[in-house]
Scaffold this motif. Structure first.
Motif, PDB file in Angstrom:
ATOM      1  N   GLU A  79     111.080  19.871 -30.907  1.00 36.59           N
ATOM      2  CA  GLU A  79     111.293  18.569 -31.543  1.00 36.59           C
ATOM      3  C   GLU A  79     112.776  18.244 -31.674  1.00 36.59           C
ATOM      4  O   GLU A  79     113.219  17.153 -31.333  1.00 36.59           O
ATOM      5  N   THR A  80     113.551  19.208 -32.166  1.00 35.61           N
ATOM      6  CA  THR A  80     114.981  18.951 -32.396  1.00 35.61           C
ATOM      7  C   THR A  80     115.846  19.312 -31.196  1.00 35.61           C
ATOM      8  O   THR A  80     117.021  18.950 -31.145  1.00 35.61           O
ATOM      9  N   LYS A  81     115.257  20.057 -30.231  1.00 33.83           N
ATOM     10  CA  LYS A  81     115.974  20.550 -29.047  1.00 33.83           C
ATOM     11  C   LYS A  81     117.072  21.553 -29.413  1.00 33.83           C
ATOM     12  O   LYS A  81     118.003  21.781 -28.638  1.00 33.83           O
ATOM     13  N   GLU A  82     116.953  22.172 -30.579  1.00 33.48           N
ATOM     14  CA  GLU A  82     117.917  23.174 -31.016  1.00 33.48           C
ATOM     15  C   GLU A  82     117.399  24.577 -30.711  1.00 33.48           C
ATOM     16  O   GLU A  82     116.192  24.831 -30.766  1.00 33.48           O
ATOM     17  N   ILE A  83     118.326  25.482 -30.399  1.00 37.43           N
ATOM     18  CA  ILE A  83     117.974  26.885 -30.231  1.00 37.43           C
ATOM     19  C   ILE A  83     117.948  27.536 -31.609  1.00 37.43           C
ATOM     20  O   ILE A  83     118.932  27.496 -32.352  1.00 37.43           O
ATOM     21  N   LYS A  84     116.811  28.124 -31.958  1.00 43.25           N
ATOM     22  CA  LYS A  84     116.649  28.775 -33.255  1.00 43.25           C
ATOM     23  C   LYS A  84     116.226  30.226 -33.034  1.00 43.25           C
ATOM     24  O   LYS A  84     116.100  30.674 -31.892  1.00 43.25           O
ATOM     25  N   SER A  85     116.013  30.951 -34.118  1.00 40.97           N
ATOM     26  CA  SER A  85     115.644  32.360 -33.984  1.00 40.97           C
ATOM     27  C   SER A  85     114.369  32.660 -34.755  1.00 40.97           C
ATOM     28  O   SER A  85     114.055  32.001 -35.754  1.00 40.97           O
ATOM     29  N   ALA A  86     113.627  33.657 -34.274  1.00 43.37           N
ATOM     30  CA  ALA A  86     112.379  34.061 -34.924  1.00 43.37           C
ATOM     31  C   ALA A  86     112.144  35.541 -34.674  1.00 43.37           C
ATOM     32  O   ALA A  86     112.620  36.112 -33.682  1.00 43.37           O
ATOM     33  N   LYS A  87     111.392  36.151 -35.578  1.00 44.97           N
ATOM     34  CA  LYS A  87     111.103  37.581 -35.500  1.00 44.97           C
ATOM     35  C   LYS A  87     109.850  37.828 -34.660  1.00 44.97           C
ATOM     36  O   LYS A  87     108.841  37.137 -34.793  1.00 44.97           O
ATOM     37  N   ILE A  88     109.918  38.836 -33.791  1.00 43.17           N
ATOM     38  CA  ILE A  88     108.750  39.235 -33.004  1.00 43.17           C
ATOM     39  C   ILE A  88     107.732  39.917 -33.918  1.00 43.17           C
ATOM     40  O   ILE A  88     108.068  40.851 -34.653  1.00 43.17           O
ATOM     41  N   GLU A  89     106.480  39.450 -33.849  1.00 41.29           N
ATOM     42  CA  GLU A  89     105.412  40.055 -34.642  1.00 41.29           C
ATOM     43  C   GLU A  89     104.400  40.822 -33.788  1.00 41.29           C
ATOM     44  O   GLU A  89     103.698  41.691 -34.299  1.00 41.29           O
ATOM     45  N   LYS A  90     104.336  40.496 -32.483  1.00 38.96           N
ATOM     46  CA  LYS A  90     103.367  41.190 -31.635  1.00 38.96           C
ATOM     47  C   LYS A  90     103.837  41.181 -30.188  1.00 38.96           C
ATOM     48  O   LYS A  90     104.353  40.173 -29.697  1.00 38.96           O
ATOM     49  N   LEU A  91     103.660  42.321 -29.510  1.00 36.15           N
ATOM     50  CA  LEU A  91     104.038  42.483 -28.108  1.00 36.15           C
ATOM     51  C   LEU A  91     102.841  42.974 -27.302  1.00 36.15           C
ATOM     52  O   LEU A  91     101.910  43.562 -27.853  1.00 36.15           O
ATOM     53  N   GLU A  92     102.879  42.737 -25.989  1.00 35.39           N
ATOM     54  CA  GLU A  92     101.813  43.203 -25.099  1.00 35.39           C
ATOM     55  C   GLU A  92     102.424  43.894 -23.887  1.00 35.39           C
ATOM     56  O   GLU A  92     103.528  43.565 -23.453  1.00 35.39           O
ATOM     57  N   LYS A  93     101.658  44.851 -23.334  1.00 39.77           N
ATOM     58  CA  LYS A  93     102.070  45.538 -22.113  1.00 39.77           C
ATOM     59  C   LYS A  93     100.825  45.832 -21.282  1.00 39.77           C
ATOM     60  O   LYS A  93      99.778  46.178 -21.836  1.00 39.77           O
ATOM     61  N   VAL A  94     100.932  45.684 -19.959  1.00 39.72           N
ATOM     62  CA  VAL A  94      99.808  46.016 -19.080  1.00 39.72           C
ATOM     63  C   VAL A  94     100.339  46.266 -17.671  1.00 39.72           C
ATOM     64  O   VAL A  94     101.368  45.713 -17.278  1.00 39.72           O
ATOM     65  N   ILE A  95      99.656  47.148 -16.935  1.00 39.43           N
ATOM     66  CA  ILE A  95      99.947  47.320 -15.513  1.00 39.43           C
ATOM     67  C   ILE A  95      99.257  46.184 -14.772  1.00 39.43           C
ATOM     68  O   ILE A  95      98.076  45.929 -14.972  1.00 39.43           O
ATOM     69  N   HIS A  96      99.982  45.507 -13.901  1.00 39.65           N
ATOM     70  CA  HIS A  96      99.493  44.251 -13.353  1.00 39.65           C
ATOM     71  C   HIS A  96      99.779  44.178 -11.859  1.00 39.65           C
ATOM     72  O   HIS A  96     100.783  44.700 -11.385  1.00 39.65           O
ATOM     73  N   HIS A  97      98.878  43.528 -11.111  1.00 38.02           N
ATOM     74  CA  HIS A  97      99.193  43.154  -9.734  1.00 38.02           C
ATOM     75  C   HIS A  97      98.846  41.683  -9.549  1.00 38.02           C
ATOM     76  O   HIS A  97      98.265  41.057 -10.418  1.00 38.02           O
ATOM     77  N   GLY A  98      99.231  41.120  -8.416  1.00 35.31           N
ATOM     78  CA  GLY A  98      98.997  39.696  -8.194  1.00 35.31           C
ATOM     79  C   GLY A  98     100.028  38.819  -8.875  1.00 35.31           C
ATOM     80  O   GLY A  98      99.734  37.691  -9.267  1.00 35.31           O
ATOM     81  N   LEU A  99     101.258  39.323  -9.014  1.00 31.44           N
ATOM     82  CA  LEU A  99     102.312  38.544  -9.658  1.00 31.44           C
ATOM     83  C   LEU A  99     102.927  37.539  -8.678  1.00 31.44           C
ATOM     84  O   LEU A  99     102.726  37.615  -7.466  1.00 31.44           O
ATOM     85  N   VAL A 100     103.680  36.595  -9.237  1.00 34.58           N
ATOM     86  CA  VAL A 100     104.423  35.636  -8.417  1.00 34.58           C
ATOM     87  C   VAL A 100     105.889  35.653  -8.824  1.00 34.58           C
ATOM     88  O   VAL A 100     106.231  35.952  -9.970  1.00 34.58           O
ATOM     89  N   ARG A 101     106.751  35.337  -7.853  1.00 27.92           N
ATOM     90  CA  ARG A 101     108.176  35.206  -8.135  1.00 27.92           C
ATOM     91  C   ARG A 101     108.572  33.748  -7.941  1.00 27.92           C
ATOM     92  O   ARG A 101     108.413  33.184  -6.855  1.00 27.92           O
ATOM     93  N   TYR A 102     109.064  33.144  -9.022  1.00 29.88           N
ATOM     94  CA  TYR A 102     109.573  31.781  -8.961  1.00 29.88           C
ATOM     95  C   TYR A 102     111.071  31.834  -8.671  1.00 29.88           C
ATOM     96  O   TYR A 102     111.805  32.591  -9.313  1.00 29.88           O
TER      97      TYR A 102
END
Length: 354
Positions: free
Chosen positions: A235-258
């Motif tokens: 909304e304000t287009k400002e860079i703000k900060s926030a605390k991480i509350e949850k993370l995820e990890k997985v072994i993956h295939h079928g990725l794309v590179r942009y």
């Protein structure tokens, strides 16, 4: 033609776009159920499929239980007892760390042809057991089609401690035939496929740089719960900060590179949301992204889109589909905000709608 550069993404006809949306650019065979693109199977899949019985092979055709999970419409599991196979079952075993399941999809009968479908019996009611305990009864229609059944997430939900997750015991889903639609010629009951969709497979590749609150960066695999990261207040287009509350990890295939005009690159799953100018949130697989909060109306990414960055926009110039497995990571919940900054790009927080 897209992969070889003979056709441009932005010059597809409406008919070509519809076909691409249905079959994807990575399908190799008309019998493929999923193709090679991003799906739950990029990080999931059963460890083993067994059955109470199966019909003996006839000529070049076999009817083993593995056929019900080979992601191919041409093969089928056929039970192998006299009569219509009531009480016979398929058993799927999953590792404890397997991504969670939120949809069971059944391809009923022997669908390789109309004749094979009608001649053999099909399942009318299929009883599902989770770890040998009754879970649900699926009422199947008598038609050649994928029949999907949404379920509450099945599997281990606490995925923040990956080492602990790897020690979790295997779990099982059993599918027992209760009632059938009788075949015109044979009593044998067939199921072409039971496959799954679900969660926990939507992330960024190891080495992705995440911007922290102090304007430094940290590799995504090194993030910890409690770290303060930067996000864009939309909304304000400002860079703000926030605390991480949850993370995820997985072994993956079928990725794309942009790849972008500025030289920026980022490797991600095909359904990870990015913020696009004049479009809002978008991904390569919007139907998959809709399971996350705030992405119910997500759009599709195309080459030429202007991706929002911390400093403005960057034009997408190519999309490469990658082979092989990689470790992937993402932030699935912040104290505030619905995005973070990865390799300079504004990317979505994938918090589930469950």
């Amino acid at each position: 033609q897209l992969s070889t550069g003979k056709k441009d993404w932005d010059k597809l006809t409406s008919e070509e776009e519809a076909l691409l949306e249905k079959y994807d650019e990575v399908f190799e065979d008309i019998w493929d159920i999923l193709g090679g693109g991003c799906s739950w199977y990029c990080g999931g899949g059963s460890k083993e499929v067994t059955a109470s019985s199966y019909l003996k092979s006839q000529s070049s055709n076999n009817y083993e239980p593995k056929n019900a999970h080979d992601l191919n419409y041409k093969s089928a599991w056929v039970e192998g007892v006299p009569g219509y196979g009531k009480g016979e079952y398929l058993m799927y075993t999953f590792e404890g760390k397997s991504p969670r399941i939120t949809e069971i999809i059944v391809v009923n009968g022997y669908v390789k042809s109309e004749a094979a479908y009608r001649d053999n019996s099909r399942v009318k009611k299929l009883k599902v057991y989770l770890n040998d305990k009754p879970y649900v009864v699926l009422n199947l229609e008598d038609k050649i089609a994928n029949q999907g059944f949404k379920v509450e997430p099945i599997g281990n939900g606490n995925r923040e401690d990956w080492k602990a997750l790897e020690t979790k015991p295997d779990w099982t889903l059993k599918f027992e035939i209760l009632e059938v639609y009788k075949g015109l010629k044979y009593e044998d009951t067939a199921i072409s496929e039971i496959y799954f969709d679900g969660l926990d497979v939507h992330c960024f590749a190891k080495g992705t740089k995440v911007q922290l609150a102090d304007n430094s960066t940290k590799n995504i695999e090194n993030l910890k719960i409690g770290d303060m990261v930067a996000y864009l207040d939309l909304e304000t287009k400002e860079i703000k900060s926030a605390k991480i509350e949850k993370l995820e990890k997985v072994i993956h295939h079928g990725l794309v590179r942009y790849k972008f005009e500025s030289g920026i690159e980022i490797t991600a799953t095909q359904d990870h949301p990015f913020r696009i100018e004049n479009k809002g949130w978008a991904s390569l697989k919007p139907d998959k992204s809709k399971q996350y909060k705030g992405f119910e109306n997500i759009e599709k990414i195309y080459i030429g889109d202007l991706f929002l960055t911390e400093k403005g926009t960057d034009k997408l110039i190519s999309i490469d589909f990658l082979e092989g497995e990689q470790e992937t990571y993402t932030i699935s919940r912040l104290r505030y905000g619905d995005n973070f900054i990865a390799n300079g790009l504004i990317v979505g927080i994938e918090e589930l709608n469950y």
